[in-house]
Enzyme design. Sequence first.
Site: not given
Length: 272
Positions: A2-3, A58, A111, A260
Amino acid sequence: MPELPEMENYRRMLSGSILNVPISNVIINREKSINVSPVEFRSSLVGSKVIFVERRGKHLVFHLNDGRRLLLHLMLGGLLYMTRGDEERPSRSTQIEIEFGDTVLYFIGLRLGYLHMLSAKETDEVLSQLGPELLDRRMTKSRFIDLMMKRRGALKSLLVNQHAFAGIGNCYADEIAFDAGIHPATKVQNLNEETLEQLYESIHKVLKEATDGGGYMEMPFTQDDHLTGSYNEQCKVYDREGEPCVRCGTAIVKVEQTGRKVFFCPNCQHEQ
């Protein structure tokens, strides 16, 4: 992961659902997701109220009525889900559940993520490591350009660096670079003022549209939520390898840059 748009979407929905409602129960299924003992965590929360939900980068910060904070970072794979009344609980395993009367907030996939109980000072210390917010009203175009002119390195690497600017990750870094017409590998020190102005405009455009569009994460926040994840269909390059560019028709390319994934149009986006 999530951003900014996903977390801001969560913040907006939570702010309309749980504020000033006493916490009636807390269930902890994974002790590693919290920073104190389950007994202390539960006893500290039951009877308390969340009076304000803040987003910082975030992170989400749940401000409690006794002055303490719950600091949430979903990290990779984390999600939130909420039920009301007799609605069915999520099918996925949950790490933490917080009940606000007949409303239950589920923390899923923690996690790597966490929900920590902290003092206001401790929260400020953790968040002090983050760079400025790009959508903050104090982040004017001139201030943004000044900050960028002091930086070096590839554009995408800078945009996802949380110490430089808070909130952007892989998805929106690619979407912003595409909107601005800049190759993600372009060195920021090579960008002129006009291009930096365009980059500033693209940042605001993409992040605001993505937030209003519910972000790109596909799991709804509630049973009747049709907004969350809607922006996934509007992404122009992220996770669109091989698909035609919406501007020129050239196939979108995926490469790897410093570990990335990077998605871009090789025709529309040129390295400067």
